[in-house]
Every structure is written in structure tokens, then in C-alpha cells.
Design a protein around this motif. Structure first.
Motif, PDB file in Angstrom:
ATOM      1  N   VAL A 172      15.082  57.410  86.110  1.00  0.00           N
ATOM      2  CA  VAL A 172      14.239  58.470  86.648  1.00  0.00           C
ATOM      3  C   VAL A 172      13.894  58.211  88.107  1.00  0.00           C
ATOM      4  O   VAL A 172      13.542  59.123  88.847  1.00  0.00           O
ATOM      5  N   ARG A 173      14.039  56.962  88.543  1.00  0.00           N
ATOM      6  CA  ARG A 173      13.775  56.643  89.947  1.00  0.00           C
ATOM      7  C   ARG A 173      15.038  56.752  90.798  1.00  0.00           C
ATOM      8  O   ARG A 173      15.001  56.523  92.006  1.00  0.00           O
ATOM      9  N   ARG A 174      16.164  57.088  90.176  1.00  0.00           N
ATOM     10  CA  ARG A 174      17.417  57.256  90.903  1.00  0.00           C
ATOM     11  C   ARG A 174      17.957  58.677  90.828  1.00  0.00           C
ATOM     12  O   ARG A 174      18.975  58.989  91.431  1.00  0.00           O
ATOM     13  N   THR A 175      17.292  59.521  90.040  1.00  0.00           N
ATOM     14  CA  THR A 175      17.692  60.911  89.914  1.00  0.00           C
ATOM     15  C   THR A 175      16.429  61.719  89.683  1.00  0.00           C
ATOM     16  O   THR A 175      15.327  61.227  89.925  1.00  0.00           O
ATOM     17  N   SER A 176      16.538  62.955  89.199  1.00  0.00           N
ATOM     18  CA  SER A 176      15.357  63.794  88.998  1.00  0.00           C
ATOM     19  C   SER A 176      14.921  63.765  87.532  1.00  0.00           C
ATOM     20  O   SER A 176      15.741  63.549  86.632  1.00  0.00           O
ATOM     21  N   PRO A 177      13.606  63.978  87.265  1.00  0.00           N
ATOM     22  CA  PRO A 177      13.156  64.065  85.879  1.00  0.00           C
ATOM     23  C   PRO A 177      13.887  65.138  85.084  1.00  0.00           C
ATOM     24  O   PRO A 177      14.172  64.962  83.901  1.00  0.00           O
ATOM     25  N   SER A 178      14.209  66.265  85.724  1.00  0.00           N
ATOM     26  CA  SER A 178      14.908  67.342  85.020  1.00  0.00           C
ATOM     27  C   SER A 178      16.294  66.899  84.572  1.00  0.00           C
ATOM     28  O   SER A 178      16.742  67.224  83.469  1.00  0.00           O
ATOM     29  N   ARG A 179      16.986  66.167  85.422  1.00  0.00           N
ATOM     30  CA  ARG A 179      18.334  65.699  85.087  1.00  0.00           C
ATOM     31  C   ARG A 179      18.286  64.711  83.928  1.00  0.00           C
ATOM     32  O   ARG A 179      19.092  64.772  82.998  1.00  0.00           O
ATOM     33  N   VAL A 180      17.330  63.778  83.966  1.00  0.00           N
ATOM     34  CA  VAL A 180      17.161  62.836  82.862  1.00  0.00           C
ATOM     35  C   VAL A 180      16.837  63.578  81.575  1.00  0.00           C
ATOM     36  O   VAL A 180      17.384  63.309  80.508  1.00  0.00           O
ATOM     37  N   SER A 181      15.930  64.562  81.672  1.00  0.00           N
ATOM     38  CA  SER A 181      15.517  65.303  80.487  1.00  0.00           C
ATOM     39  C   SER A 181      16.672  66.077  79.871  1.00  0.00           C
ATOM     40  O   SER A 181      16.806  66.160  78.651  1.00  0.00           O
ATOM     41  N   LEU A 182      17.535  66.663  80.714  1.00  0.00           N
ATOM     42  CA  LEU A 182      18.659  67.438  80.191  1.00  0.00           C
ATOM     43  C   LEU A 182      19.628  66.543  79.429  1.00  0.00           C
ATOM     44  O   LEU A 182      20.135  66.911  78.369  1.00  0.00           O
ATOM     45  N   LEU A 183      19.903  65.350  79.961  1.00  0.00           N
ATOM     46  CA  LEU A 183      20.796  64.418  79.272  1.00  0.00           C
ATOM     47  C   LEU A 183      20.174  63.949  77.960  1.00  0.00           C
ATOM     48  O   LEU A 183      20.841  63.870  76.928  1.00  0.00           O
ATOM     49  N   LEU A 184      18.884  63.629  77.996  1.00  0.00           N
ATOM     50  CA  LEU A 184      18.215  63.216  76.765  1.00  0.00           C
ATOM     51  C   LEU A 184      18.131  64.372  75.770  1.00  0.00           C
ATOM     52  O   LEU A 184      17.971  64.151  74.570  1.00  0.00           O
ATOM     53  N   GLY A 185      18.262  65.594  76.278  1.00  0.00           N
ATOM     54  CA  GLY A 185      18.223  66.752  75.395  1.00  0.00           C
ATOM     55  C   GLY A 185      19.423  66.878  74.481  1.00  0.00           C
ATOM     56  O   GLY A 185      19.426  67.723  73.578  1.00  0.00           O
ATOM     57  N   THR A 186      20.461  66.066  74.697  1.00  0.00           N
ATOM     58  CA  THR A 186      21.598  66.072  73.772  1.00  0.00           C
ATOM     59  C   THR A 186      21.297  65.265  72.509  1.00  0.00           C
ATOM     60  O   THR A 186      22.161  65.162  71.639  1.00  0.00           O
ATOM     61  N   GLU A 187      20.097  64.736  72.422  1.00  0.00           N
ATOM     62  CA  GLU A 187      19.718  63.919  71.262  1.00  0.00           C
ATOM     63  C   GLU A 187      19.996  64.610  69.925  1.00  0.00           C
ATOM     64  O   GLU A 187      20.524  63.974  68.994  1.00  0.00           O
ATOM     65  N   PRO A 188      19.648  65.910  69.741  1.00  0.00           N
ATOM     66  CA  PRO A 188      19.946  66.555  68.461  1.00  0.00           C
ATOM     67  C   PRO A 188      21.431  66.559  68.114  1.00  0.00           C
ATOM     68  O   PRO A 188      21.802  66.508  66.941  1.00  0.00           O
ATOM     69  N   LEU A 189      22.293  66.647  69.133  1.00  0.00           N
ATOM     70  CA  LEU A 189      23.733  66.605  68.891  1.00  0.00           C
ATOM     71  C   LEU A 189      24.130  65.281  68.255  1.00  0.00           C
ATOM     72  O   LEU A 189      24.891  65.239  67.275  1.00  0.00           O
ATOM     73  N   TRP A 190      23.598  64.175  68.797  1.00  0.00           N
ATOM     74  CA  TRP A 190      23.939  62.858  68.258  1.00  0.00           C
ATOM     75  C   TRP A 190      23.258  62.630  66.912  1.00  0.00           C
ATOM     76  O   TRP A 190      23.803  61.904  66.061  1.00  0.00           O
ATOM     77  N   ALA A 191      22.103  63.230  66.700  1.00  0.00           N
ATOM     78  CA  ALA A 191      21.469  63.153  65.389  1.00  0.00           C
ATOM     79  C   ALA A 191      22.347  63.820  64.332  1.00  0.00           C
ATOM     80  O   ALA A 191      22.506  63.310  63.213  1.00  0.00           O
ATOM     81  N   ALA A 192      22.933  64.959  64.697  1.00  0.00           N
ATOM     82  CA  ALA A 192      23.844  65.631  63.770  1.00  0.00           C
ATOM     83  C   ALA A 192      25.089  64.794  63.531  1.00  0.00           C
ATOM     84  O   ALA A 192      25.589  64.695  62.404  1.00  0.00           O
ATOM     85  N   ALA A 193      25.607  64.161  64.595  1.00  0.00           N
ATOM     86  CA  ALA A 193      26.796  63.317  64.444  1.00  0.00           C
ATOM     87  C   ALA A 193      26.511  62.150  63.506  1.00  0.00           C
ATOM     88  O   ALA A 193      27.346  61.787  62.665  1.00  0.00           O
ATOM     89  N   ALA A 194      25.319  61.546  63.638  1.00  0.00           N
ATOM     90  CA  ALA A 194      24.947  60.452  62.743  1.00  0.00           C
ATOM     91  C   ALA A 194      24.825  60.947  61.304  1.00  0.00           C
ATOM     92  O   ALA A 194      25.230  60.262  60.360  1.00  0.00           O
ATOM     93  N   GLY A 195      24.278  62.154  61.154  1.00  0.00           N
ATOM     94  CA  GLY A 195      24.155  62.710  59.801  1.00  0.00           C
ATOM     95  C   GLY A 195      25.508  62.965  59.168  1.00  0.00           C
ATOM     96  O   GLY A 195      25.705  62.728  57.972  1.00  0.00           O
ATOM     97  N   ILE A 196      26.472  63.441  59.961  1.00  0.00           N
ATOM     98  CA  ILE A 196      27.813  63.698  59.436  1.00  0.00           C
ATOM     99  C   ILE A 196      28.502  62.391  59.050  1.00  0.00           C
ATOM    100  O   ILE A 196      29.121  62.271  57.991  1.00  0.00           O
ATOM    101  N   ALA A 197      28.388  61.381  59.924  1.00  0.00           N
ATOM    102  CA  ALA A 197      29.101  60.122  59.707  1.00  0.00           C
ATOM    103  C   ALA A 197      28.472  59.276  58.611  1.00  0.00           C
ATOM    104  O   ALA A 197      29.182  58.620  57.842  1.00  0.00           O
ATOM    105  N   VAL A 198      27.139  59.286  58.521  1.00  0.00           N
ATOM    106  CA  VAL A 198      26.443  58.374  57.607  1.00  0.00           C
ATOM    107  C   VAL A 198      25.955  59.087  56.355  1.00  0.00           C
ATOM    108  O   VAL A 198      26.146  58.606  55.236  1.00  0.00           O
ATOM    109  N   ALA A 199      25.322  60.256  56.544  1.00  0.00           N
ATOM    110  CA  ALA A 199      24.711  60.938  55.407  1.00  0.00           C
ATOM    111  C   ALA A 199      25.620  61.994  54.789  1.00  0.00           C
ATOM    112  O   ALA A 199      25.264  62.605  53.784  1.00  0.00           O
TER     113      ALA A 199
END
Length: 315
Positions: free
Chosen positions: A260-287
């Protein structure tokens, strides 16, 4: 002049990716944390698990960064402690929220951080610029459109599980999304922490959060004690706790403070916003979850929106 300009134009995207990739990896481990947290947490053990989750890594951090901790100024201690208080609120809201709502609703609602953060950042910047007698810089429309596309993708991605009626857990996840926004903005705007060592600041944050959880756990009626929960854990529970502690806590927030000190808060937030995608991937692979056609379309929209948003934020 052209021979000097060319390497700069090629190197800037490369440097941006070096910052973005660790943040994206944080989104991956956070997505997997839903399964890990559900596997070791019950409504009766939320606070105890949070104490253990943070306390596992804190002694290592203190020992590794003791010299740099002592070098922090009083203002840096206060700034990092304030971030730790916000962090403790995020984890309390998220953990109780996940326990009391569906994973579908949790993943969708927490993704609203993608919208809250750029809007809040633009509002704060506009107020600051206005107080200085100048007009604030408007947010790029492309970024807002990219964030909207990502949220639309999250909606499709989570449609497969269906929506439940609004509950206490839904409200807690909404508050957690707001708290995440406050945390990201605070990291970028508290002047005292900008020049401080990231490891030391992370240590103080986690220490502040552990103190909050320990105080809550000491009150009657807040659930099982951390000691009792630790004794009741088996190998599987300890493995889940170590994953949450080392990767989803220590690694995640160190990277977030670094990025966050090398880019903007919005940019960090957008990347972290892919979290639901990876949650779904974990659910497909594990559950063994199956997202269906709508889920696959949603996953594509999340990736497209994130890529578009990166370019808009960089511009």
C-alpha cells in the motif's frame, strides 16, 4: 531522449507486477481461509481461535525484529497500535460473520470493499484538496467501471449457492467490508507509519489485536478459553491454525502494508477483491463444489475487471 524513455516505459509495468503479484497471492490465501476457519471455529470458540491465531506468530516476530521495534518512535508506535485496533475489529466481524451466514453471502458482501475503498479514497482526497484551496482529482471512470465489473462477476460467481435471507452474519460481513476499507486507507494516510519498518509495524499491529482478543476472552460469556481450545485441538485443527496464522495473517498483512506504500489503496483493494474467486476455487478443489455456467462466467468477469482496474489505477 527516446533511448532513455523506452526502458522506463517497459520497466514500469514490470515493477507494478512485482508489487501486484504478492498482493494477488494474499487474495489466494484469504480465499482458502474460509474453509480453514470453518474447519476449526464454532460460535463458542471464535475469540479463542483468534487469540491463538495471532499469538502463534507474535513471539517469532518480536524476536526477529526486536532491534527495529526498539527503533520505532512514539508516533510510530501509536500509529501501528491504531491500525491494530482496526485490524482486531476486522477479524472479529469477519469471523463471527462467517460463522453466522453462508459462505456465498460472506464472499459477496466482503467483496464490496472493492467499491467502498476507491469511493472513500476519492472522498478523502477531495476533502484534503478542498481544504488546501484546490479541486480534488476525480477518480478515473475506468477504475469505477472495472470495480463494478468485478462485483458483477462476484455476484454471478456466488449465485450457484443461492442467497439466504439477510441475517446477523450478513450485517457483520458488511461492517467487516467497511472496516477493511478504513484499514487500507489508514495505512496509506497515517504519516507516522509511512517511513517505518514494515515488519515492526506488522508486529505492533498483531500485538495490539492479540491484546484486544485476550481482554475479550477474559470476560465471562465470550466462549471457551484459548487454553481449553488449544488442548482440544488435534493435528488437523493445528494445521488449519498454522495456515491461518502464518499465511493468512502474518504473510497477508505484511504484504498489504508493504504494497500500500508502493501503490494506491484502490489498486490493492481491487486485487484483494479477487478473494471470492479463490474461495470458490478452494471449494471446487477441496469441498467438491460445482459453480455451474454462471459461476464460470463470474470468474472470467472478476479476472477481467481486476486486469482492467490495474491499468486504470496505474494510469
Amino acid at each position: 531522449m527516446s533511448s532513455i524513455a523506452a526502458p522506463v516505459s517497459l520497466g514500469a509495468p514490470r515493477r507494478a507486477w512485482l508489487t501486484d503479484l504478492p498482493v494477488l497471492l494474499v487474495a489466494v490465501v484469504w480465499g482458502a481461509s474460509y474453509l480453514a476457519a470453518k474447519g476449526i471455529t464454532t460460535p463458542h470458540t471464535v475469540v479463542a481461535v483468534l487469540v491463538l491465531r495471532f499469538a502463534v506468530v507474535l513471539p517469532v516476530l518480536v524476536a526477529a525484529g526486536w532491534r527495529r521495534l526498539r527503533a520505532l518512535t512514539a508516533a510510530q508506535w501509536r500509529g501501528a497500535a491504531a491500525l491494530g485496533l482496526i485490524l482486531s475489529g476486522i477479524f472479529l466481524l469477519e469471523t463471527y460473520g462467517v460463522v453466522h451466514t453462508s459462505a456465498t453471502n460472506a464472499g459477496l458482501i466482503i467483496s464490496l470493499t472493492m467499491i467502498f475503498t476507491p469511493i472513500a479514497e476519492a472522498a478523502v482526497t477531495r476533502v484534503s484538496a478542498g481544504s488546501a484551496g484546490a479541486a480534488g482529482t476525480p477518480m478515473p471512470r475506468g477504475f469505477l467501471a472495472a470495480a463494478g465489473l468485478s462485483v458483477a462477476g462476484v455476484v454471478l460467481l456466488t449465485q450457484g449457492g443461492g442467497f439466504t435471507a439477510p441475517s446477523l452474519g450478513d450485517l457483520l460481513m458488511l461492517l467487516a467490508a467497511l472496516a477493511r476499507t478504513v484499514h487500507v486507507l489508514a495505512m496509506s494516510r497515517i504519516k507516522a507509519v509511512r517511513s517505518a519498518d514494515s515488519l515492526s509495524l506488522t508486529t505492533v499491529q498483531l500485538g495490539s489485536a492479540v491484546a484486544v482478543f485476550a481482554v475479550i476472552a477474559a470476560f465471562p460469556g465470550t466462549g471457551a478459553s484459548p487454553w481449553a481450545v488449544a488442548l482440544d485441538f488435534g493435528p488437523r485443527e493445528w494445521a488449519g491454525l498454522v495456515f491461518l496464522s502464518v499465511f493468512c495473517t502474518l504473510f497477508a498483512f505484511f504484504v498489504q502494508m508493504w504494497a500500500v506504500r508502493r501503490t494506491s489503496p484502490s489498486r490493492v483493494s481491487l486485487l484483494l477483491g479477487t478473494e471470492p474467486l479463490w474461495a470458490a476455487a478452494a471449494g471446487i478443489a477441496v469441498a467438491g463444489d460445482r459453480p455451474g455456467v454462471l459461476g464460470l462466467v463470474g470468474a472470467i468477469l472478476v479476472l477481467a475487471g481486476t486486469s482492467w482496474g490495474r491499468r486504470a489505477a496505474g494510469g
